[in-house]
Design an enzyme around this catalytic site. Sequence first.
Site, mmCIF file in Angstrom:
data_model
loop_
_atom_site.group_PDB
_atom_site.id
_atom_site.type_symbol
_atom_site.label_atom_id
_atom_site.label_comp_id
_atom_site.label_asym_id
_atom_site.label_seq_id
_atom_site.Cartn_x
_atom_site.Cartn_y
_atom_site.Cartn_z
ATOM 1 N N THR A 275 -5.058 2.724 5.443
ATOM 2 C CA THR A 275 -3.615 2.667 5.663
ATOM 3 C C THR A 275 -3.266 1.554 6.647
ATOM 4 O O THR A 275 -4.135 0.803 7.093
ATOM 5 C CB THR A 275 -3.064 4.058 6.076
ATOM 6 O OG1 THR A 275 -1.635 4.004 6.044
ATOM 7 C CG2 THR A 275 -3.521 4.483 7.466
ATOM 8 N N LYS B 21 -4.707 -2.436 5.279
ATOM 9 C CA LYS B 21 -4.739 -2.453 3.811
ATOM 10 C C LYS B 21 -5.093 -3.813 3.216
ATOM 11 O O LYS B 21 -5.592 -3.896 2.100
ATOM 12 C CB LYS B 21 -3.374 -2.024 3.258
ATOM 13 C CG LYS B 21 -3.071 -0.555 3.407
ATOM 14 C CD LYS B 21 -1.686 -0.259 2.848
ATOM 15 C CE LYS B 21 -1.528 1.211 2.552
ATOM 16 N NZ LYS B 21 -0.413 1.481 1.662
ATOM 17 N N ASP C 76 -0.965 3.527 -4.728
ATOM 18 C CA ASP C 76 0.461 3.734 -4.392
ATOM 19 C C ASP C 76 1.365 3.591 -5.622
ATOM 20 O O ASP C 76 2.240 4.424 -5.861
ATOM 21 C CB ASP C 76 0.912 2.745 -3.317
ATOM 22 C CG ASP C 76 0.394 3.129 -1.934
ATOM 23 O OD1 ASP C 76 0.173 4.322 -1.693
ATOM 24 O OD2 ASP C 76 0.211 2.219 -1.104
ATOM 25 N N GLY D 48 9.933 -5.215 0.044
ATOM 26 C CA GLY D 48 8.959 -5.210 1.128
ATOM 27 C C GLY D 48 7.626 -4.602 0.694
ATOM 28 O O GLY D 48 7.213 -4.729 -0.456
ATOM 29 N N GLY E 287 10.580 10.465 -3.241
ATOM 30 C CA GLY E 287 9.357 9.725 -2.921
ATOM 31 C C GLY E 287 8.200 10.612 -2.493
ATOM 32 O O GLY E 287 7.073 10.146 -2.389
HETATM 33 N N1 LIG Z 1 6.862 7.657 -1.054
HETATM 34 C C1 LIG Z 1 5.816 6.987 -0.614
HETATM 35 O O1 LIG Z 1 4.675 7.278 -0.946
HETATM 36 C C2 LIG Z 1 6.035 5.810 0.291
HETATM 37 C C3 LIG Z 1 4.997 4.898 0.531
HETATM 38 C C4 LIG Z 1 5.230 3.821 1.375
HETATM 39 C C5 LIG Z 1 6.481 3.663 1.969
HETATM 40 N N2 LIG Z 1 7.466 4.569 1.705
HETATM 41 C C6 LIG Z 1 8.815 4.412 2.288
HETATM 42 O O2 LIG Z 1 9.387 3.244 1.752
HETATM 43 C C7 LIG Z 1 10.354 2.734 2.630
HETATM 44 C C8 LIG Z 1 10.195 1.226 2.716
HETATM 45 O O3 LIG Z 1 8.929 0.927 3.277
HETATM 46 P P1 LIG Z 1 8.327 -0.551 3.250
HETATM 47 O O4 LIG Z 1 6.978 -0.451 3.852
HETATM 48 O O5 LIG Z 1 8.461 -1.168 1.907
HETATM 49 O O6 LIG Z 1 9.324 -1.288 4.274
HETATM 50 P P2 LIG Z 1 9.503 -2.860 4.445
HETATM 51 O O7 LIG Z 1 8.217 -3.556 4.201
HETATM 52 O O8 LIG Z 1 10.214 -3.035 5.727
HETATM 53 O O9 LIG Z 1 10.478 -3.280 3.221
HETATM 54 C C9 LIG Z 1 11.799 -2.824 3.101
HETATM 55 C C10 LIG Z 1 12.639 -3.985 2.589
HETATM 56 O O10 LIG Z 1 13.952 -3.491 2.297
HETATM 57 C C11 LIG Z 1 14.913 -4.386 2.888
HETATM 58 N N3 LIG Z 1 16.133 -3.660 3.140
HETATM 59 C C12 LIG Z 1 16.431 -2.833 4.169
HETATM 60 N N4 LIG Z 1 17.682 -2.347 4.029
HETATM 61 C C13 LIG Z 1 18.184 -2.874 2.898
HETATM 62 C C14 LIG Z 1 19.448 -2.765 2.231
HETATM 63 N N5 LIG Z 1 20.421 -1.994 2.694
HETATM 64 N N6 LIG Z 1 19.622 -3.449 1.065
HETATM 65 C C15 LIG Z 1 18.652 -4.229 0.597
HETATM 66 N N7 LIG Z 1 17.439 -4.403 1.182
HETATM 67 C C16 LIG Z 1 17.214 -3.720 2.332
HETATM 68 C C17 LIG Z 1 14.212 -4.872 4.141
HETATM 69 O O11 LIG Z 1 14.814 -6.055 4.614
HETATM 70 P P3 LIG Z 1 14.704 -6.320 6.211
HETATM 71 O O12 LIG Z 1 13.254 -6.494 6.510
HETATM 72 O O13 LIG Z 1 15.511 -7.558 6.397
HETATM 73 O O14 LIG Z 1 15.283 -5.097 6.883
HETATM 74 C C18 LIG Z 1 12.800 -5.120 3.622
HETATM 75 O O15 LIG Z 1 12.656 -6.374 2.989
HETATM 76 C C19 LIG Z 1 10.145 3.483 3.966
HETATM 77 O O16 LIG Z 1 11.158 4.441 4.100
HETATM 78 C C20 LIG Z 1 8.818 4.173 3.778
HETATM 79 O O17 LIG Z 1 8.743 5.402 4.471
HETATM 80 C C21 LIG Z 1 7.268 5.615 0.877
#
Ligand SMILES: NC(=O)c1ccc[n+]([C@@H]2O[C@H](COP(=O)([O-])OP(=O)(O)OC[C@H]3O[C@@H](n4cnc5c(N)ncnc54)[C@H](OP(=O)(O)O)[C@@H]3O)[C@@H](O)[C@H]2O)c1
Length: 285
Positions: A67, A71, A107, A133, A249
């Site tokens: 994790t 990763k 994932d 992201g 999720g």
């Molecule tokens: N269900 C699962 O198994 C699982 C697994 C992994 C992650 N997750 C969840 O997934 C979510 C995202 O995680 P991540 O690791 O991908 O985060 P991340 O790497 O920070 O990516 C999120 C992306 O969304 C953008 N963003 C934020 N607010 C936005 C909006 N209102 N409109 C459009 N784009 C927006 C961010 O831009 P900025 O950087 O400019 O803010 C960033 O590019 C988290 O809540 C995490 O808990 C769930």
Amino acid sequence: MEITGKTKLCVLIGNPVEHSMSPKMHNAAFQELGLDYVYVALRVDNDKVKEAIEGIRAFNIKGANVTVPHKIKAMQYLDEIDPVAENIGAINTILNRDGYLYGTNTDGIGAVRSLQEENVDLKNKKIVMIGAGGVARPISYNFAPDAKDFVLFDIAQNAVQNLTDELNKKLGGNIRGYKSDPAIIAKELQDADIFINATPVGMYPNINHSVIPKELLRKDLVVFDVVYNPLETKLLKDAKAVGAKAISGVMMLVYQGVAAFELWTGKKAPVALMKKMVLEGLGLS
Ligand SMILES: NC(=O)c1ccc[n+]([C@@H]2O[C@H](COP(=O)([O-])OP(=O)(O)OC[C@H]3O[C@@H](n4cnc5c(N)ncnc54)[C@H](OP(=O)(O)O)[C@@H]3O)[C@@H](O)[C@H]2O)c1
């Protein structure tokens, strides 16, 4: 569970690991199936990833999850990487085949299986996803190849441009990406089949936020939110209110574990129990 000299070990490598649901989920599953396995979480410092991977071989550890933040770094020390994980550029699971370490990423498979469980057919669909992201990468590489149309948005122009270019280069597809713009999102959603939120919007404590307005949701749209806390985000509540299929999720989280469990043990995982453990661990049961 009695730990003996024959007990097989699976581990989580990350930093931090204390919050992880994986030990609870996997140990309950091993016990349920009467498998002589135990799963422990190991905090590995950022400069000790190589040693940790060598330790998998040295201690004959059967399987591992990897994790944040290891990763990507862990990949270089493995013997083989699954092609999809190679494209994603990150692994989350390792299988030790007699010292030969195979890395994969479950994932995206977790996301696919959580939609399949709800009888969502992913072939030939128009998919609109907001968020480019970390979590968007495994989802994109698992969903885009079968999609009719795959459209990405992100508030960060760089993030969406880079992921779109990369996906088109590696998948040879016709993937489109835009900086988030309410009018373009509304237009693209008009004929979409599946909408995915891959941003943290709506996550606790900001539970009254949704990444799109309710007016854009329709009965015949499948809505998948990667956020798992709360279980029912505002986006999913809105989706349900218009009669759309709403998928949390949390099942992605469970199914990434299910896929790892099945890879390590060769047995069908007890999905309901693993879900129960994750919900309990998150305090959502
Ligand atoms: N269900 C699962 O198994 C699982 C697994 C992994 C992650 N997750 C969840 O997934 C979510 C995202 O995680 P991540 O690791 O991908 O985060 P991340 O790497 O920070 O990516 C999120 C992306 O969304 C953008 N963003 C934020 N607010 C936005 C909006 N209102 N409109 C459009 N784009 C927006 C961010 O831009 P900025 O950087 O400019 O803010 C960033 O590019 C988290 O809540 C995490 O808990 C769930």
